[in-house]
Design a protein around this motif. Structure first.
Motif, PDB file in Angstrom:
ATOM      1  N   ALA A 118       0.826  -1.207   0.000  1.00 19.62           N
ATOM      2  CA  ALA A 118       0.000   0.000   0.000  1.00 19.62           C
ATOM      3  C   ALA A 118       0.860   1.257   0.000  1.00 19.62           C
ATOM      4  CB  ALA A 118      -0.934   0.001   1.202  1.00 19.62           C
ATOM      5  N   LEU A 119       1.918   1.276   0.779  1.00 23.19           N
ATOM      6  CA  LEU A 119       2.801   2.444   0.829  1.00 23.19           C
ATOM      7  C   LEU A 119       3.547   2.634  -0.494  1.00 23.19           C
ATOM      8  CD1 LEU A 119       4.237   2.129   4.442  1.00 23.19           C
ATOM      9  CD2 LEU A 119       2.587   3.812   3.603  1.00 23.19           C
ATOM     10  N   PHE A 120       3.970   1.552  -1.098  1.00 22.73           N
ATOM     11  CA  PHE A 120       4.666   1.625  -2.378  1.00 22.73           C
ATOM     12  C   PHE A 120       3.734   2.155  -3.460  1.00 22.73           C
ATOM     13  CE2 PHE A 120       6.409  -0.283  -6.309  1.00 22.73           C
ATOM     14  CZ  PHE A 120       7.681   0.265  -6.251  1.00 22.73           C
ATOM     15  N   SER A 121       2.498   1.679  -3.454  1.00 23.38           N
ATOM     16  CA  SER A 121       1.503   2.136  -4.419  1.00 23.38           C
ATOM     17  C   SER A 121       1.196   3.617  -4.211  1.00 23.38           C
ATOM     18  CB  SER A 121       0.227   1.309  -4.285  1.00 23.38           C
ATOM     19  OG  SER A 121      -0.747   1.745  -5.192  1.00 23.38           O
ATOM     20  N   ALA A 122       1.073   4.035  -2.978  1.00 22.19           N
ATOM     21  CA  ALA A 122       0.808   5.438  -2.669  1.00 22.19           C
ATOM     22  C   ALA A 122       1.974   6.324  -3.103  1.00 22.19           C
ATOM     23  CB  ALA A 122       0.551   5.608  -1.175  1.00 22.19           C
ATOM     24  N   ARG A 123       3.191   5.866  -2.886  1.00 19.26           N
ATOM     25  CA  ARG A 123       4.368   6.633  -3.302  1.00 19.26           C
ATOM     26  C   ARG A 123       4.386   6.804  -4.819  1.00 19.26           C
ATOM     27  NH1 ARG A 123       9.413   5.724  -5.374  1.00 19.26           N
ATOM     28  NH2 ARG A 123       8.990   3.506  -5.431  1.00 19.26           N
ATOM     29  N   ASN A 124       4.094   5.729  -5.548  1.00 22.78           N
ATOM     30  CA  ASN A 124       4.047   5.818  -7.010  1.00 22.78           C
ATOM     31  C   ASN A 124       2.955   6.780  -7.463  1.00 22.78           C
ATOM     32  OD1 ASN A 124       6.138   4.084  -7.456  1.00 22.78           O
ATOM     33  ND2 ASN A 124       4.875   2.340  -8.053  1.00 22.78           N
ATOM     34  N   GLY A 125       1.807   6.717  -6.818  1.00 24.34           N
ATOM     35  CA  GLY A 125       0.711   7.611  -7.168  1.00 24.34           C
ATOM     36  C   GLY A 125       1.047   9.065  -6.929  1.00 24.34           C
ATOM     37  N   LEU A 126       1.689   9.356  -5.812  1.00 21.61           N
ATOM     38  CA  LEU A 126       2.083  10.734  -5.509  1.00 21.61           C
ATOM     39  C   LEU A 126       3.142  11.249  -6.486  1.00 21.61           C
ATOM     40  CD1 LEU A 126       2.183  10.617  -1.615  1.00 21.61           C
ATOM     41  CD2 LEU A 126       0.556  11.868  -3.046  1.00 21.61           C
ATOM     42  N   ALA A 127       4.109  10.423  -6.817  1.00 21.73           N
ATOM     43  CA  ALA A 127       5.149  10.832  -7.769  1.00 21.73           C
ATOM     44  C   ALA A 127       4.552  11.072  -9.152  1.00 21.73           C
ATOM     45  CB  ALA A 127       6.246   9.769  -7.837  1.00 21.73           C
ATOM     46  N   THR A 128       3.617  10.219  -9.548  1.00 20.93           N
ATOM     47  CA  THR A 128       2.961  10.372 -10.846  1.00 20.93           C
ATOM     48  C   THR A 128       2.134  11.647 -10.875  1.00 20.93           C
ATOM     49  OG1 THR A 128       2.891   7.995 -11.188  1.00 20.93           O
ATOM     50  CG2 THR A 128       1.326   9.308 -12.448  1.00 20.93           C
ATOM     51  N   ALA A 154       1.708  13.650 -20.358  1.00 11.79           N
ATOM     52  CA  ALA A 154       2.373  12.576 -19.618  1.00 11.79           C
ATOM     53  C   ALA A 154       1.707  11.255 -19.973  1.00 11.79           C
ATOM     54  CB  ALA A 154       2.287  12.828 -18.121  1.00 11.79           C
ATOM     55  N   ILE A 155       2.499  10.277 -20.377  1.00 11.24           N
ATOM     56  CA  ILE A 155       2.008   8.951 -20.730  1.00 11.24           C
ATOM     57  C   ILE A 155       2.209   8.029 -19.523  1.00 11.24           C
ATOM     58  CG2 ILE A 155       2.208   7.033 -22.349  1.00 11.24           C
ATOM     59  CD1 ILE A 155       1.315   9.718 -23.592  1.00 11.24           C
ATOM     60  N   LEU A 156       1.118   7.414 -19.073  1.00  9.92           N
ATOM     61  CA  LEU A 156       1.155   6.563 -17.884  1.00  9.92           C
ATOM     62  C   LEU A 156       1.181   5.090 -18.260  1.00  9.92           C
ATOM     63  CD1 LEU A 156      -1.577   8.348 -15.741  1.00  9.92           C
ATOM     64  CD2 LEU A 156       0.874   8.799 -15.811  1.00  9.92           C
ATOM     65  N   VAL A 157       1.877   4.306 -17.456  1.00 11.26           N
ATOM     66  CA  VAL A 157       1.888   2.850 -17.609  1.00 11.26           C
ATOM     67  C   VAL A 157       1.693   2.213 -16.240  1.00 11.26           C
ATOM     68  CG1 VAL A 157       3.359   2.807 -19.658  1.00 11.26           C
ATOM     69  CG2 VAL A 157       4.391   2.694 -17.405  1.00 11.26           C
ATOM     70  N   SER A 158       1.104   1.042 -16.252  1.00 14.71           N
ATOM     71  CA  SER A 158       0.918   0.291 -15.020  1.00 14.71           C
ATOM     72  C   SER A 158       2.254  -0.336 -14.617  1.00 14.71           C
ATOM     73  CB  SER A 158      -0.123  -0.803 -15.234  1.00 14.71           C
ATOM     74  OG  SER A 158      -0.220  -1.604 -14.080  1.00 14.71           O
ATOM     75  N   THR A 159       2.523  -0.315 -13.320  1.00 15.37           N
ATOM     76  CA  THR A 159       3.769  -0.917 -12.836  1.00 15.37           C
ATOM     77  C   THR A 159       3.543  -2.323 -12.310  1.00 15.37           C
ATOM     78  OG1 THR A 159       3.438   0.133 -10.690  1.00 15.37           O
ATOM     79  CG2 THR A 159       4.842   1.282 -12.270  1.00 15.37           C
ATOM     80  N   GLY A 160       2.339  -2.823 -12.452  1.00 18.65           N
ATOM     81  CA  GLY A 160       2.055  -4.184 -12.019  1.00 18.65           C
ATOM     82  C   GLY A 160       0.894  -4.230 -11.045  1.00 18.65           C
ATOM     83  N   VAL A 161       0.542  -5.421 -10.676  1.00 18.00           N
ATOM     84  CA  VAL A 161      -0.574  -5.616  -9.752  1.00 18.00           C
ATOM     85  C   VAL A 161      -0.232  -5.004  -8.396  1.00 18.00           C
ATOM     86  CG1 VAL A 161      -1.983  -7.364  -8.590  1.00 18.00           C
ATOM     87  CG2 VAL A 161      -1.230  -7.706 -10.959  1.00 18.00           C
ATOM     88  N   ASP A 162      -1.136  -4.202  -7.880  1.00 23.62           N
ATOM     89  CA  ASP A 162      -0.988  -3.564  -6.557  1.00 23.62           C
ATOM     90  C   ASP A 162       0.198  -2.608  -6.457  1.00 23.62           C
ATOM     91  OD1 ASP A 162      -3.216  -4.923  -5.583  1.00 23.62           O
ATOM     92  OD2 ASP A 162      -2.010  -6.581  -4.815  1.00 23.62           O
ATOM     93  N   GLN A 163       0.716  -2.124  -7.585  1.00 23.39           N
ATOM     94  CA  GLN A 163       1.852  -1.220  -7.514  1.00 23.39           C
ATOM     95  C   GLN A 163       1.557   0.143  -8.123  1.00 23.39           C
ATOM     96  OE1 GLN A 163       5.353  -3.119  -9.022  1.00 23.39           O
ATOM     97  NE2 GLN A 163       5.202  -4.814  -7.614  1.00 23.39           N
ATOM     98  N   GLY A 164       0.393   0.337  -8.698  1.00 24.76           N
ATOM     99  CA  GLY A 164       0.010   1.645  -9.208  1.00 24.76           C
ATOM    100  C   GLY A 164       0.506   1.913 -10.619  1.00 24.76           C
ATOM    101  N   VAL A 165       0.737   3.191 -10.892  1.00 20.07           N
ATOM    102  CA  VAL A 165       1.172   3.625 -12.213  1.00 20.07           C
ATOM    103  C   VAL A 165       2.396   4.517 -12.082  1.00 20.07           C
ATOM    104  CG1 VAL A 165      -1.147   3.527 -13.223  1.00 20.07           C
ATOM    105  CG2 VAL A 165      -0.329   5.647 -12.217  1.00 20.07           C
ATOM    106  N   GLN A 166       3.046   4.746 -13.224  1.00 17.23           N
ATOM    107  CA  GLN A 166       4.149   5.701 -13.262  1.00 17.23           C
ATOM    108  C   GLN A 166       4.164   6.348 -14.633  1.00 17.23           C
ATOM    109  OE1 GLN A 166       7.588   3.332 -12.414  1.00 17.23           O
ATOM    110  NE2 GLN A 166       8.030   2.946 -14.548  1.00 17.23           N
ATOM    111  N   VAL A 167       4.842   7.472 -14.736  1.00 14.11           N
ATOM    112  CA  VAL A 167       4.970   8.168 -16.008  1.00 14.11           C
ATOM    113  C   VAL A 167       6.081   7.490 -16.799  1.00 14.11           C
ATOM    114  CG1 VAL A 167       5.515  10.370 -17.116  1.00 14.11           C
ATOM    115  CG2 VAL A 167       4.162  10.337 -15.023  1.00 14.11           C
TER     116      VAL A 167
END
Length: 69
Positions: free
Chosen positions: A7-17, A42-55
């Protein structure tokens, strides 16, 4: 990985994105009247299950019909 860590990793990715997307939007607004400036997206991609997205990239949007003028 524990549920809390995931959850924290996903939240960090979301905030950075969100931060990157906000910066791109701010640049687009600040330079909207600048001659020759092209809008960026900005083009977004999924970083995997339960890991959110990144640019993955920031792409320039160019209208080819205007370039020819």
């Amino acid at each position: 990985m524990s549920n809390l860590t995931t959850a924290l990793f996903s939240a960090r990715n979301g905030l950075a994105t969100t931060q990157t997307m906000s910066a791109v939007t701010a640049d687009n607004l600040a330079n909207s009247a600048t001659p020759g400036y092209t809008r960026r997206t900005a083009i977004l991609v999924s970083t995997g299950v339960d890991q959110g997205v990144q640019v993955s990239e920031i792409r320039r949007e160019v209208d080819n019909s205007l370039v020819r003028m």
